[in-house]
Design a protein around this motif. Structure first.
Motif, PDB file in Angstrom:
ATOM      1  N   TYR A   6      25.827  -0.238   7.098  1.00  0.00           N
ATOM      2  CA  TYR A   6      26.576   0.541   8.096  1.00  0.00           C
ATOM      3  C   TYR A   6      25.604   1.538   8.739  1.00  0.00           C
ATOM      4  N   PRO A   7      25.034   1.158   9.892  1.00  0.00           N
ATOM      5  CA  PRO A   7      24.076   2.053  10.539  1.00  0.00           C
ATOM      6  C   PRO A   7      24.773   3.023  11.498  1.00  0.00           C
ATOM      7  N   GLY A   8      24.190   4.205  11.655  1.00  0.00           N
ATOM      8  CA  GLY A   8      24.746   5.166  12.609  1.00  0.00           C
ATOM      9  C   GLY A   8      23.963   6.458  12.571  1.00  0.00           C
ATOM     10  N   SER A   9      24.411   7.394  13.403  1.00  0.00           N
ATOM     11  CA  SER A   9      23.747   8.702  13.428  1.00  0.00           C
ATOM     12  C   SER A   9      24.365   9.645  12.392  1.00  0.00           C
ATOM     13  N   PHE A  10      25.667   9.558  12.240  1.00  0.00           N
ATOM     14  CA  PHE A  10      26.386  10.371  11.243  1.00  0.00           C
ATOM     15  C   PHE A  10      26.034  11.859  11.330  1.00  0.00           C
ATOM     16  N   GLU A  30      28.993  -3.968  -1.881  1.00  0.00           N
ATOM     17  CA  GLU A  30      28.171  -2.769  -1.696  1.00  0.00           C
ATOM     18  C   GLU A  30      28.090  -2.416  -0.205  1.00  0.00           C
ATOM     19  N   VAL A  31      28.266  -1.145   0.101  1.00  0.00           N
ATOM     20  CA  VAL A  31      28.113  -0.670   1.478  1.00  0.00           C
ATOM     21  C   VAL A  31      26.883   0.236   1.502  1.00  0.00           C
ATOM     22  N   ILE A  32      25.906  -0.135   2.334  1.00  0.00           N
ATOM     23  CA  ILE A  32      24.697   0.682   2.451  1.00  0.00           C
ATOM     24  C   ILE A  32      24.764   1.428   3.781  1.00  0.00           C
ATOM     25  N   ILE A  33      24.882   2.728   3.694  1.00  0.00           N
ATOM     26  CA  ILE A  33      24.967   3.556   4.905  1.00  0.00           C
ATOM     27  C   ILE A  33      23.532   3.898   5.323  1.00  0.00           C
ATOM     28  N   ALA A  34      23.186   3.529   6.552  1.00  0.00           N
ATOM     29  CA  ALA A  34      21.819   3.811   7.029  1.00  0.00           C
ATOM     30  C   ALA A  34      21.873   4.901   8.094  1.00  0.00           C
ATOM     31  N   VAL A  35      21.333   6.056   7.759  1.00  0.00           N
ATOM     32  CA  VAL A  35      21.248   7.143   8.734  1.00  0.00           C
ATOM     33  C   VAL A  35      20.029   6.859   9.602  1.00  0.00           C
ATOM     34  N   GLY A  82      18.748  -6.655   1.876  1.00  0.00           N
ATOM     35  CA  GLY A  82      19.563  -7.770   1.376  1.00  0.00           C
ATOM     36  C   GLY A  82      20.934  -7.897   2.024  1.00  0.00           C
ATOM     37  N   CYS A  83      21.065  -7.385   3.263  1.00  0.00           N
ATOM     38  CA  CYS A  83      22.364  -7.475   3.959  1.00  0.00           C
ATOM     39  C   CYS A  83      22.293  -8.501   5.080  1.00  0.00           C
ATOM     40  N   TYR A  84      23.249  -9.426   5.092  1.00  0.00           N
ATOM     41  CA  TYR A  84      23.337 -10.371   6.203  1.00  0.00           C
ATOM     42  C   TYR A  84      24.434  -9.957   7.189  1.00  0.00           C
ATOM     43  N   PHE A  85      25.042  -8.819   6.892  1.00  0.00           N
ATOM     44  CA  PHE A  85      26.085  -8.290   7.773  1.00  0.00           C
ATOM     45  C   PHE A  85      25.853  -6.816   8.067  1.00  0.00           C
ATOM     46  N   ILE A  86      26.205  -6.460   9.316  1.00  0.00           N
ATOM     47  CA  ILE A  86      26.209  -5.067   9.740  1.00  0.00           C
ATOM     48  C   ILE A  86      27.659  -4.740  10.019  1.00  0.00           C
ATOM     49  N   VAL A  87      28.104  -3.555   9.646  1.00  0.00           N
ATOM     50  CA  VAL A  87      29.472  -3.169  10.001  1.00  0.00           C
ATOM     51  C   VAL A  87      29.430  -2.034  11.015  1.00  0.00           C
ATOM     52  N   ARG A  88      30.349  -2.117  11.986  1.00  0.00           N
ATOM     53  CA  ARG A  88      30.478  -1.067  12.986  1.00  0.00           C
ATOM     54  C   ARG A  88      31.964  -0.770  13.182  1.00  0.00           C
ATOM     55  N   GLY A  89      32.242   0.391  13.754  1.00  0.00           N
ATOM     56  CA  GLY A  89      33.643   0.772  13.954  1.00  0.00           C
ATOM     57  C   GLY A  89      34.012   0.725  15.425  1.00  0.00           C
ATOM     58  N   LEU A  90      35.209   0.293  15.709  1.00  0.00           N
ATOM     59  CA  LEU A  90      35.667   0.236  17.104  1.00  0.00           C
ATOM     60  C   LEU A  90      36.816   1.204  17.342  1.00  0.00           C
ATOM     61  N   ARG A  91      36.643   2.052  18.347  1.00  0.00           N
ATOM     62  CA  ARG A  91      37.719   2.964  18.730  1.00  0.00           C
ATOM     63  C   ARG A  91      38.340   2.560  20.047  1.00  0.00           C
ATOM     64  N   SER A  92      37.519   2.068  20.946  1.00  0.00           N
ATOM     65  CA  SER A  92      37.989   1.873  22.322  1.00  0.00           C
ATOM     66  C   SER A  92      37.222   0.738  22.978  1.00  0.00           C
ATOM     67  N   LEU A  93      37.593   0.445  24.208  1.00  0.00           N
ATOM     68  CA  LEU A  93      36.894  -0.597  24.955  1.00  0.00           C
ATOM     69  C   LEU A  93      35.432  -0.236  25.188  1.00  0.00           C
ATOM     70  N   SER A  94      35.158   1.053  25.352  1.00  0.00           N
ATOM     71  CA  SER A  94      33.755   1.426  25.589  1.00  0.00           C
ATOM     72  C   SER A  94      32.924   1.176  24.326  1.00  0.00           C
ATOM     73  N   GLN A 113      20.336 -14.572  11.592  1.00  0.00           N
ATOM     74  CA  GLN A 113      20.531 -14.275  10.164  1.00  0.00           C
ATOM     75  C   GLN A 113      21.526 -13.141   9.949  1.00  0.00           C
ATOM     76  N   VAL A 114      21.575 -12.211  10.926  1.00  0.00           N
ATOM     77  CA  VAL A 114      22.405 -11.020  10.729  1.00  0.00           C
ATOM     78  C   VAL A 114      23.580 -11.018  11.708  1.00  0.00           C
ATOM     79  N   ASN A 115      24.777 -10.955  11.169  1.00  0.00           N
ATOM     80  CA  ASN A 115      25.997 -10.877  11.979  1.00  0.00           C
ATOM     81  C   ASN A 115      26.619  -9.495  11.863  1.00  0.00           C
ATOM     82  N   THR A 116      27.354  -9.127  12.906  1.00  0.00           N
ATOM     83  CA  THR A 116      28.033  -7.831  12.877  1.00  0.00           C
ATOM     84  C   THR A 116      29.523  -8.058  12.741  1.00  0.00           C
TER      85      THR A 116
END
Ligand code: ADP
Length: 160
Positions: A6-10, A30-35, A82-94, A113-116
């Motif tokens: 889970y990448p982001g600025s946080f 496992e959720v790996i938060i990447a700042v 070791g992650c083949y997935f990235i997770v992101r959050g959706l709030r709106s169309l933008s 290799q990597v899906n979101t």
């Protein structure tokens, strides 16, 4: 073991981010938060290491939630961890328009290799953003609905 990045600025982590982490941890072991060190965002409230410290503290009792820092291509950081997935959050169309492009880049530059995957923000946090939180805070208004009490505490400490 299924892991997700889970990448982001946080800056700072909000209850909206925490809601996405919560949803992701129901699907992944496992959720790996990447700042992420993001050069495009100039004005930061917390330093990268302060953000990492805060998030680690919030999840100190959750062994399946890890916090790292990241720089460069997100898909490289995902694969390195070791992650083949990235997770992101959706709030709106933008958010959607932005995420759909990011997903495409990450997919292509990682040779598929990597899906979101995206989770939707809970209604309660649909309008919560780190930048909004910082703005409301700078106006000396109450932000306790948007951030964990510990985060608020750290923001107040930083002000002193
Ligand atoms: P970035 O600079 O990568 O956008 P952020 O820390 O602002 O970093 O956000 C990280 C991810 O979390 C993004 O996918 C963003 O859309 C999502 N996100 C942020 N706030 C919320 C929220 N309130 N609800 C759901 N997802 C959110």
């Amino acid at each position: 073991m299924k892991k997700v990045l889970y990448p982001g600025s946080f800056d700072p982590i909000t209850k909206g981010h925490m809601n996405i982490i919560n949803q992701a941890s129901r699907l992944f072991d496992e959720v790996i938060i990447a700042v992420m060190k993001n050069n495009n965002k100039k004005s930061s409230f917390f330093t990268i290491s302060e953000r990492v410290k805060i998030i680690r503290k919030l999840y100190k009792d959750n062994p399946n939630i890890k916090v790292i820092t990241g720089e460069g291509a997100t898909c490289d950081i995902a694969l390195k961890n070791g992650c083949y997935f990235i997770v992101r959050g959706l709030r709106s169309l933008s958010d959607y328009n932005y995420e759909v492009e990011l997903n495409q880049f990450n997919k292509e530059i990682s040779n598929n290799q990597v899906n979101t995957i995206c989770f939707f923000a809970d209604r309660e946090y649909q309008f919560t953003s780190s930048s909004g939180v910082k703005e409301v805070y700078s106006l000396k208004k109450d932000i306790s609905h948007y951030v964990d009490p510990y985060v608020l505490d750290q923001m107040k400490k930083k002000d002193k």
